[in-house]
Structures are given as structure tokens and as C-alpha cells.
Design a protein around this motif. Structure first.
Motif, PDB file in Angstrom:
ATOM      1  N   ARG A  42     -17.470  32.681  -6.163  1.00 58.41           N
ATOM      2  CA  ARG A  42     -18.249  31.451  -6.168  1.00 58.41           C
ATOM      3  C   ARG A  42     -18.683  31.108  -4.744  1.00 58.41           C
ATOM      4  NH1 ARG A  42     -19.607  29.612 -11.408  1.00 58.41           N
ATOM      5  NH2 ARG A  42     -17.826  29.951 -12.787  1.00 58.41           N
ATOM      6  N   PHE A  43     -19.787  30.382  -4.625  1.00 62.23           N
ATOM      7  CA  PHE A  43     -20.295  29.979  -3.311  1.00 62.23           C
ATOM      8  C   PHE A  43     -19.144  29.411  -2.476  1.00 62.23           C
ATOM      9  CE2 PHE A  43     -22.071  26.974  -0.307  1.00 62.23           C
ATOM     10  CZ  PHE A  43     -23.159  27.651   0.203  1.00 62.23           C
ATOM     11  N   PRO A  44     -18.826  30.050  -1.321  1.00 69.35           N
ATOM     12  CA  PRO A  44     -17.638  29.645  -0.563  1.00 69.35           C
ATOM     13  C   PRO A  44     -17.822  28.304   0.146  1.00 69.35           C
ATOM     14  CG  PRO A  44     -18.848  31.358   0.624  1.00 69.35           C
ATOM     15  CD  PRO A  44     -19.526  31.194  -0.705  1.00 69.35           C
ATOM     16  N   LEU A  45     -16.905  27.395  -0.132  1.00 71.44           N
ATOM     17  CA  LEU A  45     -16.887  26.105   0.540  1.00 71.44           C
ATOM     18  C   LEU A  45     -15.744  26.074   1.546  1.00 71.44           C
ATOM     19  CD1 LEU A  45     -17.385  23.688  -2.482  1.00 71.44           C
ATOM     20  CD2 LEU A  45     -19.124  24.464  -0.876  1.00 71.44           C
ATOM     21  N   TYR A  46     -15.895  25.240   2.556  1.00 72.18           N
ATOM     22  CA  TYR A  46     -14.850  25.059   3.541  1.00 72.18           C
ATOM     23  C   TYR A  46     -14.600  23.562   3.669  1.00 72.18           C
ATOM     24  CZ  TYR A  46     -12.257  25.420   7.934  1.00 72.18           C
ATOM     25  OH  TYR A  46     -11.303  25.330   8.910  1.00 72.18           O
ATOM     26  N   PRO A  47     -13.834  22.972   2.743  1.00 72.68           N
ATOM     27  CA  PRO A  47     -13.624  21.521   2.769  1.00 72.68           C
ATOM     28  C   PRO A  47     -13.127  21.037   4.120  1.00 72.68           C
ATOM     29  CG  PRO A  47     -12.749  22.461   0.746  1.00 72.68           C
ATOM     30  CD  PRO A  47     -13.124  23.612   1.629  1.00 72.68           C
ATOM     31  N   ASN A  48     -13.754  19.970   4.596  1.00 70.77           N
ATOM     32  CA  ASN A  48     -13.484  19.456   5.932  1.00 70.77           C
ATOM     33  C   ASN A  48     -13.099  17.981   5.812  1.00 70.77           C
ATOM     34  OD1 ASN A  48     -13.364  19.286   8.739  1.00 70.77           O
ATOM     35  ND2 ASN A  48     -15.537  18.830   8.930  1.00 70.77           N
ATOM     36  N   VAL A  49     -11.871  17.738   5.379  1.00 74.25           N
ATOM     37  CA  VAL A  49     -11.386  16.371   5.228  1.00 74.25           C
ATOM     38  C   VAL A  49     -10.293  16.117   6.260  1.00 74.25           C
ATOM     39  CG1 VAL A  49     -11.957  16.310   2.777  1.00 74.25           C
ATOM     40  CG2 VAL A  49      -9.671  16.984   3.483  1.00 74.25           C
ATOM     41  N   THR A  50     -10.099  14.857   6.613  1.00 78.35           N
ATOM     42  CA  THR A  50      -9.185  14.511   7.703  1.00 78.35           C
ATOM     43  C   THR A  50      -7.956  13.741   7.244  1.00 78.35           C
ATOM     44  OG1 THR A  50     -10.526  12.528   8.109  1.00 78.35           O
ATOM     45  CG2 THR A  50     -11.021  14.488   9.422  1.00 78.35           C
ATOM     46  N   LEU A 136     -17.943  18.967   2.686  1.00 79.08           N
ATOM     47  CA  LEU A 136     -17.940  20.197   1.901  1.00 79.08           C
ATOM     48  C   LEU A 136     -18.089  21.439   2.762  1.00 79.08           C
ATOM     49  CD1 LEU A 136     -20.185  19.106  -1.119  1.00 79.08           C
ATOM     50  CD2 LEU A 136     -17.682  19.274  -1.052  1.00 79.08           C
ATOM     51  N   GLY A 137     -18.494  21.258   4.019  1.00 74.12           N
ATOM     52  CA  GLY A 137     -18.688  22.395   4.913  1.00 74.12           C
ATOM     53  C   GLY A 137     -19.958  23.164   4.631  1.00 74.12           C
ATOM     54  N   ILE A 138     -21.030  22.459   4.198  1.00 69.55           N
ATOM     55  CA  ILE A 138     -22.297  23.106   3.893  1.00 69.55           C
ATOM     56  C   ILE A 138     -23.425  22.340   4.573  1.00 69.55           C
ATOM     57  CG2 ILE A 138     -21.499  24.025   1.689  1.00 69.55           C
ATOM     58  CD1 ILE A 138     -22.853  21.705   0.286  1.00 69.55           C
ATOM     59  N   THR A 139     -24.656  22.876   4.507  1.00 63.73           N
ATOM     60  CA  THR A 139     -25.802  22.215   5.102  1.00 63.73           C
ATOM     61  C   THR A 139     -26.358  21.160   4.155  1.00 63.73           C
ATOM     62  OG1 THR A 139     -27.430  23.766   4.190  1.00 63.73           O
ATOM     63  CG2 THR A 139     -26.383  24.367   6.290  1.00 63.73           C
ATOM     64  N   GLU A 140     -27.207  20.281   4.688  1.00 65.21           N
ATOM     65  CA  GLU A 140     -27.861  19.274   3.850  1.00 65.21           C
ATOM     66  C   GLU A 140     -28.748  19.928   2.798  1.00 65.21           C
ATOM     67  OE1 GLU A 140     -27.681  16.042   3.529  1.00 65.21           O
ATOM     68  OE2 GLU A 140     -26.196  15.672   5.088  1.00 65.21           O
ATOM     69  N   ALA A 141     -29.399  21.032   3.166  1.00 68.20           N
ATOM     70  CA  ALA A 141     -30.250  21.741   2.209  1.00 68.20           C
ATOM     71  C   ALA A 141     -29.423  22.326   1.068  1.00 68.20           C
ATOM     72  CB  ALA A 141     -31.041  22.840   2.919  1.00 68.20           C
TER      73      ALA A 141
END
Length: 263
Positions: A42-50, A136-141
Motif C-alpha cells: 500500500r502507498f507508504p505513509l510515514y505518520p508524523n505525530v508528536t 501523514l508524511g505526504i505532500t498536499e497534492a
């Protein structure tokens, strides 16, 4: 099982991420025959939560509130909260603060029970609240593409809501049950039960008087004095990186990691 997590080196590992699937396809044209084997995930996400719960405004935590920033296992039983959730269901590493704001107060009243590491509560004005795409670690697009065809556009108490739930404007709900991304552009008000695995992201304020249980993370941007109001009920937020990775990547499209021709 081989998993794919872009935050690891190498990304293909046995501990965290989305499953790598092996697909074999055979093509024929006349008497010619070719077999191709593809590794896909699946499209790889890199969650970026603090933090387990992060807000760009004041948090009012009253009553029987549980917020735990320890990194919980994905198989943590539903409705488990403090003190039963930690350390019994903790991963060895990856812990975060329980609550983080960008300089706003965290009001603790009643029997609010908070846990986190290295801090239980972090209210430093230097903290940054991330946009949804950053979280989500992705671009706005890429985010616009994901939101262009959501699985749900309203809270539906009759089904298990799995995938992308994109609610434009305010959401008044008695029951929300599901996993993946719950994204509300207005205010989210819940008077009944929530059971959600993944990320809850609210651009307005989040008010709950019911019995919420969220495994993953909650992010509330806030557009009023009180960004988050857990004034009654028994709300619980438990951080889990693996829950974020699994629940969010399951609703993404497939991408090719590698391919080879077998014959």
C-alpha cells in the motif's frame, strides 16, 4: 511476513509497516508467454505525530479522562485504558508525551489520568502543530488525491467505517466505529461512543461527552478558546504508531516496490 516501513533502514523488515504482497501475473500473445512477479505494498505513509493528543489550543480534560503517550501494541484490547494499558500493552520504544499544545494550557480536573514520555504534558510555545499532510508524511497534492474519493463523507452509525472518512463542516455524532483516517474540517461533537483505530484529525474543536476510545492519535487544530473539551463521559486516547501505520495504509492504493520477469 515481510513489512514495508519507509522510516526504517532497510524499509523491508519484520517488525512494522504495511505487508509486502507478492503478485504473479502471466501474459500471453499467440504462442508467446511471459510471467512477471511484482512486489507491491500500500502507498507508504510515514505518520508524523508528536503526542497521543496534540492541539493548537487549550485542552480541558475533566472527569474520567485517559490519555497515554506510551507506544501501545496494535492488539491492545478495545476499551483498555490506564492503568491497565501500560506497561502491559506497551512497545519497548517509541513513546511520546501524552498531551502536547503549542503554548496553550492543559486543564486537568477530576480524575484525569495522563501518562507519557519524556513528558506527560508538553505546552511549550515552540511546539509546532502539523497540517494533515504533514501528519501523514505526504505532500498536499497527494493528500488532495486521497481526499478526492473518500470512503465516507458523514458519520454512519450503521456500519464499521473502514478507510478514509472525510467530513466537510461540523459533525454531530452519537456513534462512530471504525479505523483509518477520520478527518473533520469543522467541529466534531460526539455524545455517544467512539471506537476508532488510526488518526482522528479535527480542524475545528473536538467535544466529547461520551465514551471515546481511540488507539492511534488525535490532532485538534482548534478554532476557538477551547480546542478540546472532554468534559464528561469516559474518553481514552492511547498512542500507537503501529495502529497508525496499519489503519492508514490499509486504505491507500497499491504501489510497486520491484518487479522481475520469471521466464
Amino acid at each position: 511476513m515481510v513489512l514495508y516501513d519507509p522510516s526504517r533502514n532497510p524499509p523491508e523488515n519484520a517488525l512494522s509497516g504495511a505487508p509486502v504482497e507478492l503478485i504473479t501475473a502471466v501474459g500471453r500473445v499467440g504462442t508467446a508467454r511471459r510471467t512477471v512477479q511484482v512486489e507491491a505494498t500500500r502507498f507508504p505513509l510515514y505518520p508524523n505525530v508528536t503526542a497521543a493528543l496534540s492541539a493548537n489550543g487549550t485542552c480541558d480534560l475533566r472527569g474520567n479522562v485517559t490519555v497515554c503517550g506510551h507506544n501501545h501494541r496494535i492488539d491492545t484490547p478495545p476499551r483498555t485504558d490506564l492503568p491497565q494499558c501500560s506497561p502491559a500493552w506497551d512497545e519497548a520504544t517509541g513513546h511520546l508525551p501524552g498531551v502536547m499544545t503549542t503554548g496553550y494550557d492543559v486543564m486537568r480536573r477530576g480524575s484525569a489520568d495522563l501518562l507519557g514520555s519524556p513528558a506527560v504534558v508538553d505546552t511549550s510555545s515552540s511546539n509546532v502543530f502539523y497540517s494533515l499532510s504533514q501528519a501523514l508524511g505526504i505532500t498536499e497534492a497527494e493528500l488532495a488525491d486521497i481526499l478526492s474519493s473518500p470512503d465516507y463523507t458523514a458519520a454512519d452509525r450503521s456500519v464499521y467505517m473502514e478507510g478514509i472518512t472525510y467530513i466537510q463542516g461540523d459533525c454531530l455524532a452519537t456513534v462512530i466505529d471504525g479505523e483509518g483516517l477520520l478527518y473533520v474540517t469543522g467541529d466534531l461533537t460526539v455524545s455517544g461512543n467512539i471506537e476508532w483505530t488510526g488518526l482522528v484529525y479535527v480542524e475545528g474543536s473536538f467535544r466529547s461527552t461520551g465514551n471515546a476510545w481511540i488507539l492511534g492519535a488525535v490532532m485538534v487544530e482548534g478554532d476557538s478558546t477551547i480546542a478540546l473539551d472532554f468534559g464528561a463521559g469516559n474518553p481514552s486516547v492511547l498512542y500507537s504508531r503501529e495502529a497508525l501505520l496499519r489503519a492508514l495504509t490499509r486504505c491507500m492504493r497499491y504501489v510497486t516496490l520491484s518487479w522481475r520477469e520469471l521466464d
